[in-house]
Write a protein that holds these residues in place. Structure first.
Motif, mmCIF file in Angstrom:
data_model
loop_
_atom_site.group_PDB
_atom_site.id
_atom_site.type_symbol
_atom_site.label_atom_id
_atom_site.label_comp_id
_atom_site.label_asym_id
_atom_site.label_seq_id
_atom_site.Cartn_x
_atom_site.Cartn_y
_atom_site.Cartn_z
ATOM 1 N N UNK A 269 0.818 -1.216 0.000
ATOM 2 C CA UNK A 269 0.000 0.000 0.000
ATOM 3 C C UNK A 269 0.853 1.268 0.000
ATOM 4 N N UNK A 270 1.768 1.444 0.963
ATOM 5 C CA UNK A 270 2.617 2.645 0.905
ATOM 6 C C UNK A 270 3.534 2.653 -0.320
ATOM 7 N N UNK A 271 3.927 1.451 -0.789
ATOM 8 C CA UNK A 271 4.803 1.409 -1.973
ATOM 9 C C UNK A 271 4.057 1.944 -3.190
ATOM 10 N N UNK A 272 2.805 1.494 -3.373
ATOM 11 C CA UNK A 272 1.995 1.967 -4.510
ATOM 12 C C UNK A 272 1.749 3.465 -4.398
ATOM 13 N N UNK A 273 1.379 3.914 -3.195
ATOM 14 C CA UNK A 273 1.117 5.343 -3.002
ATOM 15 C C UNK A 273 2.371 6.173 -3.247
ATOM 16 N N UNK A 274 3.518 5.699 -2.761
ATOM 17 C CA UNK A 274 4.768 6.419 -2.957
ATOM 18 C C UNK A 274 5.122 6.513 -4.428
ATOM 19 N N UNK A 275 4.912 5.422 -5.164
ATOM 20 C CA UNK A 275 5.210 5.410 -6.605
ATOM 21 C C UNK A 275 4.322 6.399 -7.348
ATOM 22 N N UNK A 276 3.011 6.359 -7.065
ATOM 23 C CA UNK A 276 2.078 7.272 -7.744
ATOM 24 C C UNK A 276 2.347 8.729 -7.358
ATOM 25 N N UNK A 277 2.685 8.968 -6.085
ATOM 26 C CA UNK A 277 2.988 10.331 -5.643
ATOM 27 C C UNK A 277 4.245 10.844 -6.345
ATOM 28 N N UNK A 278 5.263 10.006 -6.464
ATOM 29 C CA UNK A 278 6.508 10.423 -7.125
ATOM 30 C C UNK A 278 6.263 10.766 -8.586
ATOM 31 N N UNK A 279 5.490 9.905 -9.267
ATOM 32 C CA UNK A 279 5.174 10.184 -10.678
ATOM 33 C C UNK A 279 4.389 11.483 -10.803
ATOM 34 N N UNK A 280 3.424 11.695 -9.872
ATOM 35 C CA UNK A 280 2.630 12.915 -9.902
ATOM 36 C C UNK A 280 3.491 14.153 -9.716
ATOM 37 N N UNK A 281 4.450 14.095 -8.798
ATOM 38 C CA UNK A 281 5.322 15.240 -8.559
ATOM 39 C C UNK A 281 6.203 15.532 -9.769
#
Length: 654
Positions: A35-47
């Motif tokens: 869960x945090x891995x997926x969120x971290x990946x999507x957040x990084x791409x978004x940034x």
């Protein structure tokens, strides 16, 4: 430790700070790393898309959808638990506060920060849970050294069963290198044991036949057989585990204060966050709602006192674990706090400062009866007593083939024994008993000013013999007294039922400040009450836990010495020192003081950092990123600080 007894999570910020357990949902949330891995990946791409590439298609609607998807893996479980807590009437939970903070961030268009708050919060909770579980597991691994198998005698062979099915009286075999599964009496010859799991001592202990062997010890050198004396549930090691489990439920005053403080603190900070958003509209001409709402959200994120409510109970838990590792069982955080404040230590003499391994030096005769005849009377009377002096006499005297029959016997506590043998009144005991029975002592049998103990025997009012018995000081007794004075203990006191001259000689040898002899059990209690009345600070009493149970109960901190075999000690004392080492008393005080220091370090760290970030947030100088880093980071630092006590060395060779 069980979840109920050694819990250290932070489930709420104003309700239930009693070191609550993690529910199944929470554990699943904290341990599903995807869960945090997926969120971290999507957040990084978004940034990257937001601040570096900035494609045309990444418009406001697409941005909102993207960050919502990034938010859901870590945000949904928290929002769900916040809602469930709200339904139960628990408003100021960390789940509810984090939910409101992230909703506010999305409301003002700070999507990345809304995701980041939940992401870092979930990562921080996972690390906190991992640290707590590791601390709990290390203490459990240290203490839960119960054997899983027992070799039970079955005819001419042995069968292997689980120890909980072995009844009292059964014969079991323990091979070299195996752990003793049950408390028992050694029925084979002398053997060596590693007792470190029970007493904290690394030096092997040699035990002779008919002596007690405790569960958890390791047989070192030969195949042995034991007669089981206690069931698996009542074994020494099981009682240790039970005591450590129960110890975490006894709260220190600092823990109780922080729980009360948090219940008031969190709602106040939430109110301040609300006022921070609303009040400036009345006084600030250039008021922008989004700007002040952002400041209020920073307040919400940093307001939860998780670092306090996690690290403080864990600090005491760590102190109890460190003490257990060193062979000292402290029955609660409240007793750790009391140990820290001890200013007077009162000692029993026999079995505490001395080994209580008495030996007969000589027998003086004052009549026509020879030593064998005197020995017959002594043996007949003393053989029914469990007192160490009685055992010394019966061990010394040759057992007559035709032992005299005792028709009537009365044990007089603090004095001796009075019996009727073949119509004769036989009195055996100290000088006080002889005076009470109006027996005139032979001059050579009167008390001498040395560390020997005199036991007199009279038949029908005539002094017949005096037995001289000596005990010896424990090897570390002098060192233990020096350590206590070095730690700032103001006074050391000795209370004993032995003759005053004997007690004073021992006291002078050990440099004990106050010495009282010729005390009956009830007089010991009265003397302790008197000492407490004129003493500043806590008074600790160290005794063997068998005859001293009333005094142990009266003291501020009752310390039972070397008493894992004594039910009275385990039940009555607040602190149980499993070995006979007197230096463990000073060691327990060091552990208590270090625990207290760590607890207050954590309080200062948490409140200090939170105060700074709250002030910066109110001034608009701190972002949600800094708020969540401060909250999670402080909690992790406090936990690491709390668990480090278990790796410290508290012994002293000075």
């Amino acid at each position: 430790m069980s979840q109920s007894s050694a819990q250290t999570g932070c489930k709420t910020c104003s309700v239930n700070h009693d070191t609550p357990s993690y529910s199944t949902d929470e554990v699943n949330f904290l341990t599903k790393h995807w869960q945090p891995i997926v969120s971290a990946l999507l957040l990084t791409i978004g940034l990257i898309l937001d601040y570096f590439i900035d494609p045309v298609w990444f418009n406001e609607s697409f941005r909102l959808a993207w960050y919502l998807i990034a938010y859901l893996p870590v945000g949904y479980p928290v929002v769900k638990m916040g809602w469930e807590s709200l339904i139960r009437g628990e408003v100021f939970t960390e789940f509810f506060l984090m939910s409101i903070a992230t909703f506010g961030a999305f409301f003002i268009g700070e999507y990345p920060e809304g995701v980041a708050v939940m992401l870092f919060y979930s990562v921080g909770e996972a690390f906190q849970h991992s640290a707590v579980q590791k601390a709990r597991s290390s203490i459990r691994a240290l203490l839960d050294v119960r054997a899983e198998v027992a070799h039970v005698k079955d005819g001419n062979s042995f069968k292997t069963v689980h120890p909980d099915s072995v009844p009292i009286g059964q014969i079991i075999q323990v091979k070299p290198g195996e752990r003793v599964p049950l408390d028992g009496k050694l029925i084979t010859d002398r053997a060596a044991f590693d007792t470190s799991a029970i007493t904290g001592e690394s030096k092997p202990r040699h035990i002779s036949d008919n002596e007690n062997v405790l569960a958890g010890m390791i047989n070192l050198n030969r195949v042995i057989e034991l007669e089981v004396q206690k069931t698996y549930e009542n074994s020494s090691i099981s009682r240790i585990l039970k005591m450590v489990q129960e110890a975490t439920s006894r709260k220190a005053k600092t823990e109780l204060f922080i729980r009360s403080f948090a219940k008031v603190y969190t709602p106040i900070v939430v109110l301040l966050a609300t006022l921070l958003v609303a009040l400036p509209a009345l006084f600030v001409s250039s008021y922008v709602f989004e700007e002040w709402l952002y400041r209020g959200l920073v307040f919400l994120v940093i307001s939860c006192p998780c670092a306090l409510v996690i690290s403080i109970p864990l600090g005491y838990f760590g102190g109890i674990g460190a003490a257990s590792k060193n062979g000292i069982l402290v029955k609660g955080g409240n007793f750790l706090d009391a140990l820290r404040s001890v200013k007077t230590v009162v000692f029993d003499k026999t079995g505490t400062l001395t080994h209580a391994t008495f030996s007969v030096q000589n027998i003086e005769l004052y009549s026509d009866m020879n030593e064998s005849q005197i020995g017959s009377y002594l043996f007949a009377v003393e053989k029914v007593s469990n007192h160490p002096i009685a055992r010394a006499i019966t061990d010394y005297i040759y057992t007559p083939e035709h032992s005299l029959k005792v028709d009537q016997q009365n044990e007089i506590p603090g004095y001796g024994l009075k019996s009727i043998i073949e119509g004769q009144t036989v009195v055996i005991g100290n000088q006080k008993l002889m005076e009470n029975e109006q027996v005139e002592l032979n001059k050579s049998g009167s008390e001498s000013k040395n560390s020997s103990t005199k036991v007199h025997m009279a038949i029908d009012g005539i002094h017949q013999a005096t037995v001289t018995i000596s005990d010896r000081l424990k090897d570390d007794a002098k060192h233990a007294i020096r350590q206590l004075h070095h730690l700032g203990v103001d006074r050391t006191v000795m209370l004993s039922g032995d003759h005053k001259e004997v007690v004073e000689e021992v006291g002078r040898d050990l440099k004990i400040d106050e010495i009282y002899g010729d005390l009956l059990p009830e007089q010991k209690s009265e003397k302790l009450e008197e000492i407490k009345e004129r003493t500043k600070g806590k008074v600790a009493y160290a005794g063997d836990g068998i005859n001293d149970a009333p005094v142990l109960a009266l003291s501020d901190v009752g310390i039972a010495m070397g008493a894992m075999g004594s039910d009275a000690a385990v039940e009555t004392a607040d602190v149980v020192i499993q070995s006979d080492q007197l230096t463990k008393i000073a060691e327990s005080i060091r552990i208590a003081r270090k625990t207290r220091n760590i607890v207050w370090q954590n309080i200062g760290l948490a409140l200090g950092v939170k105060t700074v970030v709250l002030a910066l947030g109110a001034l608009g100088m701190a972002s949600l990123w800094e708020a969540v880093f401060a909250d999670v980071g402080v909690a992790l630092l406090a936990i690491l600080n709390a668990v480090r006590i278990q790796k410290m060395n508290f012994s002293s060779n000075s």
